[in-house]
Design a protein around this motif. Structure first.
Motif, PDB file in Angstrom:
ATOM      1  N   UNK A 140      52.160  13.726  42.383  1.00 37.39           N
ATOM      2  CA  UNK A 140      51.781  14.467  40.640  1.00 37.39           C
ATOM      3  C   UNK A 140      53.064  15.136  40.602  1.00 37.39           C
ATOM      4  N   UNK A 141      54.210  15.080  40.987  1.00 32.37           N
ATOM      5  CA  UNK A 141      55.343  15.486  40.374  1.00 32.37           C
ATOM      6  C   UNK A 141      55.876  15.771  39.297  1.00 32.37           C
ATOM      7  N   UNK A 142      56.707  16.669  38.284  1.00 30.50           N
ATOM      8  CA  UNK A 142      56.834  15.770  37.154  1.00 30.50           C
ATOM      9  C   UNK A 142      57.536  15.052  36.501  1.00 30.50           C
ATOM     10  N   UNK A 157      71.657  18.210  39.007  1.00 26.92           N
ATOM     11  CA  UNK A 157      70.379  17.478  38.827  1.00 26.92           C
ATOM     12  C   UNK A 157      69.238  18.774  39.138  1.00 26.92           C
ATOM     13  N   UNK A 158      68.172  18.197  38.165  1.00 24.58           N
ATOM     14  CA  UNK A 158      66.999  19.074  37.847  1.00 24.58           C
ATOM     15  C   UNK A 158      66.283  19.441  39.094  1.00 24.58           C
ATOM     16  N   UNK A 159      65.152  20.680  38.891  1.00 23.45           N
ATOM     17  CA  UNK A 159      64.607  21.551  40.054  1.00 23.45           C
ATOM     18  C   UNK A 159      63.783  21.340  39.202  1.00 23.45           C
ATOM     19  N   UNK A 160      62.498  20.343  40.355  1.00 21.66           N
ATOM     20  CA  UNK A 160      61.249  19.912  39.880  1.00 21.66           C
ATOM     21  C   UNK A 160      60.083  20.983  40.496  1.00 21.66           C
ATOM     22  N   UNK A 161      60.325  21.847  40.957  1.00 20.92           N
ATOM     23  CA  UNK A 161      60.355  23.355  41.569  1.00 20.92           C
ATOM     24  C   UNK A 161      60.363  23.830  42.644  1.00 20.92           C
ATOM     25  N   UNK A 185      51.984  23.345  49.463  1.00 22.60           N
ATOM     26  CA  UNK A 185      52.185  24.073  48.290  1.00 22.60           C
ATOM     27  C   UNK A 185      52.227  23.360  47.009  1.00 22.60           C
ATOM     28  N   UNK A 186      51.729  24.333  45.960  1.00 24.34           N
ATOM     29  CA  UNK A 186      51.850  24.136  44.596  1.00 24.34           C
ATOM     30  C   UNK A 186      53.085  24.820  44.264  1.00 24.34           C
ATOM     31  N   UNK A 187      53.869  23.954  43.233  1.00 24.65           N
ATOM     32  CA  UNK A 187      55.427  23.822  43.184  1.00 24.65           C
ATOM     33  C   UNK A 187      54.684  24.087  41.789  1.00 24.65           C
ATOM     34  N   UNK A 188      56.450  25.896  41.764  1.00 27.52           N
ATOM     35  CA  UNK A 188      56.434  26.485  40.778  1.00 27.52           C
ATOM     36  C   UNK A 188      58.084  26.297  39.818  1.00 27.52           C
ATOM     37  N   UNK A 222      53.361  21.089  38.414  1.00 25.73           N
ATOM     38  CA  UNK A 222      54.530  20.678  38.523  1.00 25.73           C
ATOM     39  C   UNK A 222      54.047  19.956  40.375  1.00 25.73           C
ATOM     40  N   UNK A 223      52.887  19.633  40.796  1.00 27.90           N
ATOM     41  CA  UNK A 223      52.757  19.015  41.774  1.00 27.90           C
ATOM     42  C   UNK A 223      52.501  20.194  42.521  1.00 27.90           C
ATOM     43  N   UNK A 224      52.321  18.863  44.309  1.00 28.50           N
ATOM     44  CA  UNK A 224      52.396  19.548  45.310  1.00 28.50           C
ATOM     45  C   UNK A 224      53.170  19.152  46.492  1.00 28.50           C
TER      46      UNK A 224
END
Length: 503
Positions: free
Chosen positions: A276-278, A344-348, A367-370, A382-384
């Protein structure tokens, strides 16, 4: 008659004494030295003198003259002489800080009758020690080793008062003489003043210590047999505590100044997958990859492969990271969206403290991405990312890897093995290129080293020479530190330190 004889005898002695003084004074005043024979002094070259005459002429031959390995240090003696009044106060202050807490253990404890131990006077006197010579060793290690030979015939004023009930005992140290040849090692050398972290001292031979000890005004050392007993005790205790290879280590600098800790283990990280990434691309999905890095590490980040056009990538890729402080370091996990053009864009991102890990036990994490570490959880999902972490400390806890820190300098590298050349378990090879000497070449105003391992190379602008090192020797010995002659170079040498740490 007896009384008369004694009386006349006394008068005769008195008259004779007076006449003798008058005649002696007369001949002393009126004698002519020209009439006395005079002999020319006997002059001979020093080469013709026997040992006894030479020792009478030169009571003590300097150590640097007897042993060419020792260098004269007259400048050091002049420096100590001028600094001695200040050194005296500083050393005495250090003695007080060391001895007074120790004396507390002997005061009023249990059945001990001692009520107080105090310094009435504490001074090392006006005579500084004299350095007879110094020997400096050349080594391949990150240290400076020297042996100063010194003699100290001092006039200290050290008086200790010991109170036992109503009795006060005064103990005074007088006429101190010390001769010793210590080995002083400054290590490790660091780029912060005074440029070394520790002073390590050990005695290369039994010291000679002579002193007088007065108790209640009487010289205790005059008691038959006690002087020899005290000398033997001092030599035995000094040998037991400080005779090489025993050492006394004195810390000088905080280990955090300009230096880093040596590796103590390896962190195995398996990047399993993410969910479930952005979605970052307008016309498609994301192209995610993961970067791994330990806090405080100077090495480049580890990167996974790029998974194209997906929000639920699966990697199952394993990485090894070098751990230097498992109680303080954290694993930094960053998930990026790869772009062909631009940044490159950081997703989390997320962090994992290593102190949560148990050695040799694998921990599975989701890990829940922030967006950043300060963002409240679940504010913007932002996904895990799923990881498997295993911390493997080095097996030998007493080896040099757990010793004092070393400075950050020169060229270094860290490489991971699967199986060692000898067929043992996995481990880490640490490579430090200390420097090079006498290299040839046309264009090497800024030369740098190239390390080749399993086909991975970084090329220099110009080849100045190379050396092949058998890693089996490193694995079997644990560590080598040598200067190697460069192949394809006339006089060039390279100084390389290799360490093997097995997990």
């Amino acid at each position: 008659m007896g009384f008369v004889s004694v009386f006349l005898g006394i008068i005769g002695v008195g008259i004779g004494f007076v006449i003798g003084i008058i005649l002696g004074f007369y001949f002393f005043i009126y004698s002519d030295p020209k009439n006395e024979p005079f002999e020319d002094p006997l002059v001979r070259p020093i080469l013709e003198l026997d040992t006894a005459s030479l020792l009478d002429l030169v009571p003590e031959i300097p150590l640097w003259l007897k042993n060419p390995d020792y260098d004269p240090v007259d400048w050091l003696n002049k420096f100590v002489l001028n600094m001695w009044p200040y050194l005296d106060k500083a050393i005495c202050a250090a003695i007080r800080q060391t001895v007074e807490p120790m004396a507390v253990d002997y005061i009023g404890q249990g059945h001990r009758p001692i009520e107080a131990i105090t310094f009435e006077a504490l001074s090392l006197g006006t005579l500084p020690p004299i350095f007879q010579g110094i020997k400096v060793y050349e080594t391949n290690e990150n240290q400076l080793v020297m042996e100063p030979a010194f003699k100290w015939a001092g006039n200290p004023n050290i008086i200790i008062n010991v109170k036992i009930s109503s009795l006060r005992i005064k103990i005074q140290l007088v006429d101190l003489q010390v001769f010793a040849v210590p080995r002083v090692t400054l290590k490790p050398l660091v780029p912060s003043f005074p440029c070394f972290s520790n002073v390590i001292v050990s005695l290369m031979e039994e010291p000679h210590v002579d002193f007088g000890l007065k108790v209640l005004g009487g010289d205790l050392m005059s008691i038959p047999g006690l002087y020899r007993l005290v000398q033997d005790v001092i030599k035995k205790e000094a040998a037991k505590l400080y005779m090489w290879p025993q050492t006394l280590e004195i810390p000088i600098l905080d280990s955090s100044l300009g230096i880093v800790k040596k590796p103590v283990g390896v962190l195995h990280v398996k990047v399993v997958r993410a969910i479930k990434l952005m979605k970052m691309d307008i016309l498609g999905l994301s192209d995610p990859y993961v970067k791994l890095k330990l806090s405080g590490d100077m090495l480049p980040s580890k990167k996974t492969t790029i998974k194209k056009n997906t929000l639920n990538p699966v990697w199952n890729e394993t990485f090894k990271l070098i751990v230097r402080d498992p109680q303080a370091q954290t694993l930094q996990v960053n998930v990026y969206d790869w772009d062909k053009v631009g940044s490159h864009d950081r997703l989390g991102m997320q962090v994992v403290p290593l102190k949560l890990l148990t050695p040799y036990e694998t921990m599975e994490l989701s890990l829940d991405l922030l967006k950043n570490i300060t963002e409240p959880l679940k504010k913007h999902p932002r996904g895990q990312v799923m990881l498997e972490l295993t911390y493997a400390p080095f097996k030998d806890e007493n080896d040099v890897s757990s010793g004092p820190p070393t400075p950050v300098k020169n060229v270094s590298g860290v490489m991971s093995f699967g199986e060692t050349p000898s067929g043992t378990g996995a481990g880490v090879l640490l490579v430090t290129v200390q420097g090079a000497e006498d290299v040839e070449g046309e264009h090497h105003s800024n030369p740098y080293a190239m390390i080749v391992f399993r086909g991975e190379t970084k090329k220099t602008k110009e080849s100045l020479g190379h050396v092949d090192i058998n890693l089996v020797d490193v694995v079997n010995n644990g560590r080598i530190n040598h200067k190697f002659h460069l192949i394809d170079s006339k006089n060039g040498m390279v100084h390389v330190e290799l360490r093997w740490r097995e997990t």
